[in-house]
Design a protein around this motif. Structure first.
Motif, short mmCIF file in Angstrom:
data_model
loop_
_atom_site.label_atom_id
_atom_site.label_comp_id
_atom_site.label_asym_id
_atom_site.label_seq_id
_atom_site.Cartn_x
_atom_site.Cartn_y
_atom_site.Cartn_z
N GLY A 34 -8.18 2.36 2.45
CA GLY A 34 -8.55 1.45 1.59
C GLY A 34 -9.42 2.43 0.24
N VAL A 35 -10.17 3.58 0.74
CA VAL A 35 -10.66 4.29 -0.20
C VAL A 35 -9.64 5.17 -0.97
N ALA B 143 -8.42 2.53 8.74
CA ALA B 143 -8.26 1.38 7.57
C ALA B 143 -9.41 1.66 6.35
N VAL B 144 -10.73 1.88 6.86
CA VAL B 144 -11.51 2.16 5.68
C VAL B 144 -10.97 3.33 4.77
N LEU C 146 -10.45 1.30 12.69
CA LEU C 146 -11.09 0.57 11.56
C LEU C 146 -11.46 1.90 10.68
N VAL C 147 -11.86 2.95 11.06
CA VAL C 147 -12.16 4.06 10.30
C VAL C 147 -10.96 4.43 9.14
N PHE D 165 0.75 -1.17 -0.04
CA PHE D 165 0.14 -0.01 0.06
C PHE D 165 0.70 1.22 0.13
N ILE E 69 -6.45 4.14 -1.55
CA ILE E 69 -5.96 3.18 -2.48
C ILE E 69 -6.69 3.28 -3.73
N VAL E 70 -7.96 2.97 -3.59
CA VAL E 70 -8.72 2.92 -4.95
C VAL E 70 -8.85 4.36 -5.39
#
Lengths: 319, 363
Positions: B331-332, B327-328, B324-325, B274, B334-335
């Motif tokens: 992820g967002v 991590a989300v 967790l927030v 990442f 990255i995309v």
């Protein structure tokens, strides 16, 4: 000499002396193999239709099972919960295609692959945020799935068959048959195969890629839900499953990335192989725990000799 | 930047192909190095050095390693964690065998072992590429992880199964073990990272690095122009794993002080991947930017998000939810980066610099 004996003679002596143990192991391998097959099937569906290697398939399995359990926990009837989960998976399919895949059309495959890794993280963390990270029990009985077990006496011992495993195998067969009919007999299925064959030719005869991709991602979602229910009925709904789901990758290498029969047979080979290897060779010679890597090493060896897999299309590509 | 290169004329090819052709860039690099080597150890608190700077530098070095393989040679790898582990265990065995040798030398030498492991698992890359390579590098990841547990010799038959870092000196200063000061450890990491990054940048602009990029851009054309794929790919695997191995050894010896096999699991591989994606594939600056965002952002969220959330909304939030927030959001990101700016933060930085350079005109 001792080692050769351990490799070539003792395992077979044990197999002969304890046929019930062998049968039990084979059955467990078969059950594990069905689940690997189901996860790999989701990969193959998406890869065939869109050329996207969907790393998120494993987490989609967990996510589907979590949604099902979570919705049921709100007091919804189990079968209604399944319908709602299917709705959620359809929504997920639409979102992924619209938001992630469509802007990335024509990008190198590896970029799309990395995008699905990003998606994996969103689903893992998002799922934990909404549903909590602790393992949950699957609603097996509410869904009308059998829970008992029956014994079968062989050669002085007994082999235990969990009914849920039998049900899982039957449901997997039904699912695969259903997919085969869907692909071969329906209009949408034919369009799907056209897209899988050639994107541009499919576009030129008026097939909407976006629609087909949504259908395929939804189909992968249905497969994921089935796999999730079956898996969680055996253990629990937990995020540990995503590590196991990574084993679908060697299954794909073995079976070929584009072949549905390949995914099924590859899954069974890996499932049977790793259980038998662990029991007869891994735990005696290598000290156990070989299930973690057996599938990957088999895939590695396979790649060196037959990179297209057992049933894959032979790509003529220079490297 | 707010400076311009007007008036700086090059009279030799050497000057023109220098790493930092603009005078102000050179000044800034020396300034950054001065801040890194003098100001941060002088004024940084112990928490800042131990929990932020050292991990950041170690992970940035691992990202440099992966970027050599994925960003510059185009071979995707999910085995970074395992290669880091090889370096760490090799370093541990080396220092037990030779307690008097300078530990920094051993840390760097342990990279050789992970380079060998990298070449071995890179062999399939001669026949396959893309997703298939993902599977073989995952094979490396799971097999090596298993091997780290299964061979007690590697962790010296320690009943807990963990490496415990012994106290070692370099140049008369204690740099590993519990007695080592944060400043000493920080300076060791910083020196290793700076020197190795400098090396990487030279390799990359040299013949070997250019052959890697040719393989990445079009392997057949590269072959026609005389690049041997065997050498190019395997050397990329070797150099990349070397960097990862050194990063792994630094991680255990300088950052963590003790290590169980879990710190080398596949989550580590993803974390480093990442960093590379977010920072920018094919950019050394990107490795550092990516490492900063992926490593430091969750720490900031962990401490800052719950209070902010609780003042803005009536609901409570604990720090694990904040993780967790984060991590989300990662992820967002990255995309989003893959869609909007596939070359990552490094490219954004370059655009920003260019905008400043021509300001106030658009171009």
């Amino acid at each position: 000499m001792e080692l050769l004996n351990q490799i070539f003679i003792e395992p077979f002596q044990t197999m002969y002396a304890l046929p019930d143990l062998l049968l039990q192991t084979l059955w467990e391998g078969f059950v594990a193999g069905t689940l690997y097959s189901l996860i790999a099937l989701g990969f193959v569906l998406i890869f065939k239709a869109s050329g996207v290697f969907n790393f998120a398939q494993g987490i989609m399995v967990v996510f589907a099972a979590l949604v099902l359990v979570g919705v049921h926990a709100l007091g919804v009837n189990a079968y209604l919960a399944v319908l709602i989960t299917l709705g959620v998976m359809a929504l997920l399919a639409m979102t992924v295609v619209r938001v992630v895949l469509k802007p990335l059309v024509n990008q190198p495959d590896i970029i799309l692959f990395m995008a699905t890794i990003g998606l994996t993280y969103i689903l893992i963390a998002g799922g934990q945020l909404v549903f909590g990270g602790e393992p949950k029990a699957m609603i097996t009985e509410e869904l009308g799935l059998p829970t008992g077990s029956s014994d079968w006496e062989v050669g002085g011992g007994i082999v235990i068959f969990q009914h849920i495993d039998i049900a899982a195998a039957v449901i997997a067969v039904i699912l695969i048959a259903g997919l085969a009919i869907f692909f071969n007999k329906t209009r949408v299925g034919r369009a799907l195969r056209a897209v899988a064959d050639d994107h541009q030719a499919a576009l030129s005869v008026g097939i909407s890629l976006e629609y087909i991709w949504m259908v395929v991602w939804f189909a992968a979602g249905v497969v994921a839900l089935t796999a999730g229910i079956m898996w969680a009925a055996k253990s629990d709904v937990s995020f540990a499953l995503q590590v196991v789901a990574l084993k679908a990758l060697p299954v794909l290498v073995l079976g070929g990335f584009t072949s549905i029969p390949g995914a099924i047979i590859g899954g069974l080979i890996i499932g049977l192989g790793e259980k038998v290897f662990e029991l007869y060779w891994g735990s005696t010679i290598l000290g156990g725990g070989t299930e973690a890597w057996f599938a990957f090493i088999i895939a590695l060896l396979f790649l060196l000799y037959r990179p297209e897999g057992l049933f894959g299309e032979k790509l003529i590509e220079r490297i | 930047m707010f400076y311009r290169e007007a008036g700086q004329f090059k009279t030799t090819y050497e000057a023109d192909s220098a790493k930092f052709p603009i005078f102000q860039d050179k000044v800034f690099i020396w300034l950054y190095l001065a801040i890194g080597f003098i100001a941060i150890p002088l004024f940084g608190s112990q928490f800042f050095l131990d929990a932020i700077m050292i991990p950041f530098l170690v992970l940035a070095l691992a990202a440099v390693g992966l970027n050599i393989l994925t960003g510059y040679t185009g071979q995707i790898s999910l085995g970074t964690g395992a290669f880091m582990g090889v370096g760490a265990y090799a370093c541990y065995k080396l220092t037990l065998a030779m307690p008097d040798v300078n530990i920094i030398l051993l840390i760097v030498a342990s990279g050789i072992f992970s380079a060998l492991a990298g070449v071995f698992f890179g062999l399939p890359s001669l026949r396959i590429k893309g997703f298939y390579l993902v599977v073989t590098t995952l094979a490396a990841q799971f097999f090596l992880e298993w091997a780290f547990i299964r061979f007690p010799w590697l962790y010296n038959y320690n009943p807990s199964g963990a490496i415990e870092v012994p106290q070692r000196e370099a140049f008369g200063v204690i740099v590993t073990g519990a007695a080592a000061s944060s400043e000493a450890r920080y300076l060791v990491v910083l020196s290793v990272v700076v020197i190795m990054t400098w090396f990487a940048s030279n390799i990359l602009s040299g013949r070997i690095g250019r052959s890697w990029m040719m393989i990445r851009d079009m392997d057949i054309a590269a072959e026609l122009m005389g690049v041997r794929p065997l050498y190019a790919k395997l050397s990329a695997f070797a150099v990349s794993s070397f960097y990862c191995g050194v990063a792994g050894a630094l991680m255990v010896f300088i950052w963590q002080g003790a290590a169980e096999v879990e710190i080398f699991d596949y989550n580590r591989s993803f974390q480093v991947l990442f960093m590379v994606i977010l920072g920018g594939l094919g950019s050394l600056l990107g490795c550092f930017l990516g490492a900063a965002v992926i490593f430091i952002f969750p720490i900031v969220m962990h401490h800052a998000l719950p209070p902010i959330w609780e003042t803005l909304t009536p609901w409570t939030m604990n720090s694990s939810q904040a993780d967790l927030v984060a991590a989300v959001i990662i992820g967002v990101m990255i995309v989003a980066f893959l869609i909007l700016e596939p070359h990552g933060l490094a490219r954004l930085w370059a655009i920003f610099k260019q905008k400043l350079r021509v300001w106030p005109f658009p171009y």
